[in-house]
Scaffold this motif. Structure first.
Motif, PDB file in Angstrom:
ATOM      1  N   THR A 107       0.855  -1.180   0.000  1.00  0.00           N
ATOM      2  CA  THR A 107       0.000   0.000   0.000  1.00  0.00           C
ATOM      3  C   THR A 107       0.893   1.233   0.000  1.00  0.00           C
ATOM      4  OG1 THR A 107      -1.704  -1.173   1.248  1.00  0.00           O
ATOM      5  CG2 THR A 107      -1.841   1.230   1.217  1.00  0.00           C
ATOM      6  N   VAL A 108       0.621   2.147  -0.924  1.00  0.00           N
ATOM      7  CA  VAL A 108       1.374   3.389  -1.058  1.00  0.00           C
ATOM      8  C   VAL A 108       0.476   4.536  -0.619  1.00  0.00           C
ATOM      9  CG1 VAL A 108       2.498   4.971  -2.687  1.00  0.00           C
ATOM     10  CG2 VAL A 108       2.736   2.495  -2.981  1.00  0.00           C
ATOM     11  N   TYR A 109       0.972   5.334   0.316  1.00  0.00           N
ATOM     12  CA  TYR A 109       0.251   6.503   0.810  1.00  0.00           C
ATOM     13  C   TYR A 109       0.940   7.732   0.218  1.00  0.00           C
ATOM     14  CZ  TYR A 109      -1.350   3.050   4.198  1.00  0.00           C
ATOM     15  OH  TYR A 109      -1.877   1.930   4.791  1.00  0.00           O
ATOM     16  N   TYR A 110       0.219   8.462  -0.638  1.00  0.00           N
ATOM     17  CA  TYR A 110       0.839   9.585  -1.340  1.00  0.00           C
ATOM     18  C   TYR A 110      -0.007  10.858  -1.212  1.00  0.00           C
ATOM     19  CZ  TYR A 110      -2.601   9.132  -5.061  1.00  0.00           C
ATOM     20  OH  TYR A 110      -3.781   9.106  -5.762  1.00  0.00           O
ATOM     21  N   ASP A 111       0.626  11.991  -1.473  1.00  0.00           N
ATOM     22  CA  ASP A 111      -0.016  13.304  -1.410  1.00  0.00           C
ATOM     23  C   ASP A 111      -0.639  13.619  -2.766  1.00  0.00           C
ATOM     24  OD1 ASP A 111      -0.706  15.998  -1.312  1.00  0.00           O
ATOM     25  OD2 ASP A 111       1.231  16.672  -0.552  1.00  0.00           O
ATOM     26  N   GLY A 112      -1.946  13.454  -2.858  1.00  0.00           N
ATOM     27  CA  GLY A 112      -2.648  13.679  -4.113  1.00  0.00           C
ATOM     28  C   GLY A 112      -2.773  15.136  -4.516  1.00  0.00           C
ATOM     29  N   LEU A 113      -2.458  16.056  -3.618  1.00  0.00           N
ATOM     30  CA  LEU A 113      -2.506  17.481  -3.964  1.00  0.00           C
ATOM     31  C   LEU A 113      -1.192  17.981  -4.541  1.00  0.00           C
ATOM     32  CD1 LEU A 113      -4.517  18.943  -0.943  1.00  0.00           C
ATOM     33  CD2 LEU A 113      -5.337  18.356  -3.231  1.00  0.00           C
ATOM     34  N   CYS A 114      -0.150  17.187  -4.402  1.00  0.00           N
ATOM     35  CA  CYS A 114       1.164  17.540  -4.934  1.00  0.00           C
ATOM     36  C   CYS A 114       1.204  17.141  -6.416  1.00  0.00           C
ATOM     37  CB  CYS A 114       2.239  16.789  -4.147  1.00  0.00           C
ATOM     38  SG  CYS A 114       3.889  16.828  -4.859  1.00  0.00           S
ATOM     39  N   HIS A 115       1.436  18.125  -7.286  1.00  0.00           N
ATOM     40  CA  HIS A 115       1.473  17.847  -8.726  1.00  0.00           C
ATOM     41  C   HIS A 115       2.509  16.788  -9.081  1.00  0.00           C
ATOM     42  CE1 HIS A 115      -1.281  20.939 -10.160  1.00  0.00           C
ATOM     43  NE2 HIS A 115      -0.724  21.788  -9.306  1.00  0.00           N
ATOM     44  N   LEU A 116       3.723  16.951  -8.591  1.00  0.00           N
ATOM     45  CA  LEU A 116       4.799  16.015  -8.908  1.00  0.00           C
ATOM     46  C   LEU A 116       4.494  14.619  -8.369  1.00  0.00           C
ATOM     47  CD1 LEU A 116       7.585  15.587 -10.165  1.00  0.00           C
ATOM     48  CD2 LEU A 116       8.589  16.292  -7.997  1.00  0.00           C
ATOM     49  N   HIS A 137       4.896  -4.077   7.370  1.00  0.00           N
ATOM     50  CA  HIS A 137       5.905  -3.119   7.823  1.00  0.00           C
ATOM     51  C   HIS A 137       5.747  -1.803   7.074  1.00  0.00           C
ATOM     52  CE1 HIS A 137       7.845  -7.057   8.706  1.00  0.00           C
ATOM     53  NE2 HIS A 137       8.093  -6.440   9.845  1.00  0.00           N
ATOM     54  N   VAL A 138       5.919  -0.711   7.779  1.00  0.00           N
ATOM     55  CA  VAL A 138       5.825   0.607   7.162  1.00  0.00           C
ATOM     56  C   VAL A 138       7.228   1.180   6.998  1.00  0.00           C
ATOM     57  CG1 VAL A 138       4.967   2.971   7.430  1.00  0.00           C
ATOM     58  CG2 VAL A 138       3.530   1.034   8.098  1.00  0.00           C
ATOM     59  N   VAL A 139       7.508   1.639   5.769  1.00  0.00           N
ATOM     60  CA  VAL A 139       8.785   2.283   5.467  1.00  0.00           C
ATOM     61  C   VAL A 139       8.483   3.645   4.856  1.00  0.00           C
ATOM     62  CG1 VAL A 139      10.095   0.146   5.217  1.00  0.00           C
ATOM     63  CG2 VAL A 139       8.968   1.136   3.224  1.00  0.00           C
ATOM     64  N   THR A 140       9.459   4.539   4.933  1.00  0.00           N
ATOM     65  CA  THR A 140       9.263   5.896   4.432  1.00  0.00           C
ATOM     66  C   THR A 140      10.419   6.308   3.525  1.00  0.00           C
ATOM     67  OG1 THR A 140      10.380   6.873   6.353  1.00  0.00           O
ATOM     68  CG2 THR A 140       7.990   6.576   6.523  1.00  0.00           C
ATOM     69  N   GLY A 141      10.209   7.436   2.832  1.00  0.00           N
ATOM     70  CA  GLY A 141      11.265   8.030   2.033  1.00  0.00           C
ATOM     71  C   GLY A 141      11.806   7.122   0.948  1.00  0.00           C
ATOM     72  N   VAL A 142      13.108   7.115   0.796  1.00  0.00           N
ATOM     73  CA  VAL A 142      13.765   6.339  -0.259  1.00  0.00           C
ATOM     74  C   VAL A 142      13.474   4.851  -0.102  1.00  0.00           C
ATOM     75  CG1 VAL A 142      16.012   5.662  -1.211  1.00  0.00           C
ATOM     76  CG2 VAL A 142      15.547   8.067  -0.676  1.00  0.00           C
ATOM     77  N   TYR A 171       0.563  13.250  11.521  1.00  0.00           N
ATOM     78  CA  TYR A 171       1.507  14.333  11.242  1.00  0.00           C
ATOM     79  C   TYR A 171       2.622  13.836  10.312  1.00  0.00           C
ATOM     80  CZ  TYR A 171       5.028  17.941  11.980  1.00  0.00           C
ATOM     81  OH  TYR A 171       5.972  18.908  11.781  1.00  0.00           O
ATOM     82  N   LYS A 172       3.216  12.703  10.658  1.00  0.00           N
ATOM     83  CA  LYS A 172       4.346  12.179   9.879  1.00  0.00           C
ATOM     84  C   LYS A 172       3.955  11.764   8.462  1.00  0.00           C
ATOM     85  CE  LYS A 172       7.048  10.540  13.801  1.00  0.00           C
ATOM     86  NZ  LYS A 172       7.567   9.347  14.495  1.00  0.00           N
ATOM     87  N   ILE A 173       2.721  11.300   8.288  1.00  0.00           N
ATOM     88  CA  ILE A 173       2.293  10.824   6.974  1.00  0.00           C
ATOM     89  C   ILE A 173       2.367  11.932   5.924  1.00  0.00           C
ATOM     90  CG2 ILE A 173      -0.192  11.246   7.281  1.00  0.00           C
ATOM     91  CD1 ILE A 173       1.106   8.110   5.633  1.00  0.00           C
ATOM     92  N   HIS A 174       2.266  13.191   6.377  1.00  0.00           N
ATOM     93  CA  HIS A 174       2.326  14.325   5.450  1.00  0.00           C
ATOM     94  C   HIS A 174       3.740  14.861   5.249  1.00  0.00           C
ATOM     95  CE1 HIS A 174      -1.955  14.750   4.756  1.00  0.00           C
ATOM     96  NE2 HIS A 174      -2.086  14.306   5.981  1.00  0.00           N
ATOM     97  N   LYS A 175       4.706  14.250   5.901  1.00  0.00           N
ATOM     98  CA  LYS A 175       6.095  14.695   5.788  1.00  0.00           C
ATOM     99  C   LYS A 175       6.889  13.916   4.741  1.00  0.00           C
ATOM    100  CE  LYS A 175       5.990  17.860   8.916  1.00  0.00           C
ATOM    101  NZ  LYS A 175       6.108  19.258   8.522  1.00  0.00           N
ATOM    102  N   SER A 176       6.518  12.651   4.518  1.00  0.00           N
ATOM    103  CA  SER A 176       7.255  11.840   3.548  1.00  0.00           C
ATOM    104  C   SER A 176       6.382  10.705   3.041  1.00  0.00           C
ATOM    105  CB  SER A 176       8.535  11.272   4.170  1.00  0.00           C
ATOM    106  OG  SER A 176       8.233  10.364   5.200  1.00  0.00           O
ATOM    107  N   LEU A 177       6.785  10.157   1.912  1.00  0.00           N
ATOM    108  CA  LEU A 177       6.093   9.027   1.317  1.00  0.00           C
ATOM    109  C   LEU A 177       6.140   7.842   2.286  1.00  0.00           C
ATOM    110  CD1 LEU A 177       4.797   7.794  -1.302  1.00  0.00           C
ATOM    111  CD2 LEU A 177       7.103   7.012  -1.853  1.00  0.00           C
ATOM    112  N   HIS A 178       5.011   7.187   2.469  1.00  0.00           N
ATOM    113  CA  HIS A 178       4.918   5.990   3.315  1.00  0.00           C
ATOM    114  C   HIS A 178       4.439   4.816   2.464  1.00  0.00           C
ATOM    115  CE1 HIS A 178       5.203   8.774   6.636  1.00  0.00           C
ATOM    116  NE2 HIS A 178       4.942   7.839   7.537  1.00  0.00           N
ATOM    117  N   VAL A 179       4.991   3.643   2.729  1.00  0.00           N
ATOM    118  CA  VAL A 179       4.564   2.407   2.082  1.00  0.00           C
ATOM    119  C   VAL A 179       4.446   1.332   3.153  1.00  0.00           C
ATOM    120  CG1 VAL A 179       5.268   0.533   0.526  1.00  0.00           C
ATOM    121  CG2 VAL A 179       5.542   2.900  -0.190  1.00  0.00           C
TER     122      VAL A 179
END
Length: 134
Positions: free
Chosen positions: A13-22, A73-78, A59-67
């Protein structure tokens, strides 16, 4: 890596910011690739998204990509990108390079900088998200 609620049996599961164009463009690209059917994509800016019900820090979910990987297991960023790329046939080949320590450190530095400026980038227009900035 923190183990939380289990992911879907079919993959990650990928949690992403849908308001971010990129961010949205990148996710749209991933959705077209072979293997994307094993990924559940969740827009964290949707009005019906609840981080707490997903076992995530709101709060953290909006700071970086979460999977969330297939084992829960949840991992973030790279590391999150690497997990995504392992699912996508055309990107699997870059996983060993991205996982190589010197390259990974460089990617992490770049992602850290992007994550810092991302909130300052223009957002998509919307009306139903609590994260809209007008």
């Amino acid at each position: 890596m923190e183990k939380l609620k289990s992911a879907s049996q079919s993959g990650i599961t990928v949690y992403y910011d849908g308001l971010c164009h990129l961010c949205s463009r990148e996710i749209a690209h991933y959705k077209k690739l072979k293997g994307a059917d094993r990924i559940t994509f969740i827009d964290i800016t949707s009005s019906d998204f609840d981080a707490i019900s997903e076992g995530l820090d709101p709060y953290k979910i909006h700071k970086s990509l979460h999977v969330r990987d297939s084992e829960g297991h949840v991992v973030t960023g790279v590391e999150a990108f690497i997990v995504i790329w392992t699912q996508l046939e055309s990107l699997k080949k870059i996983v060993p390079l991205a996982s190589f320590a010197p390259v990974k450190k460089t990617l992490e530095a770049g992602y850290f900088l992007f994550a810092k400026v991302r909130p300052l980038l223009p957002r998509k227009g919307c009306s139903d998200s609590p994260y809209c900035q007008t």
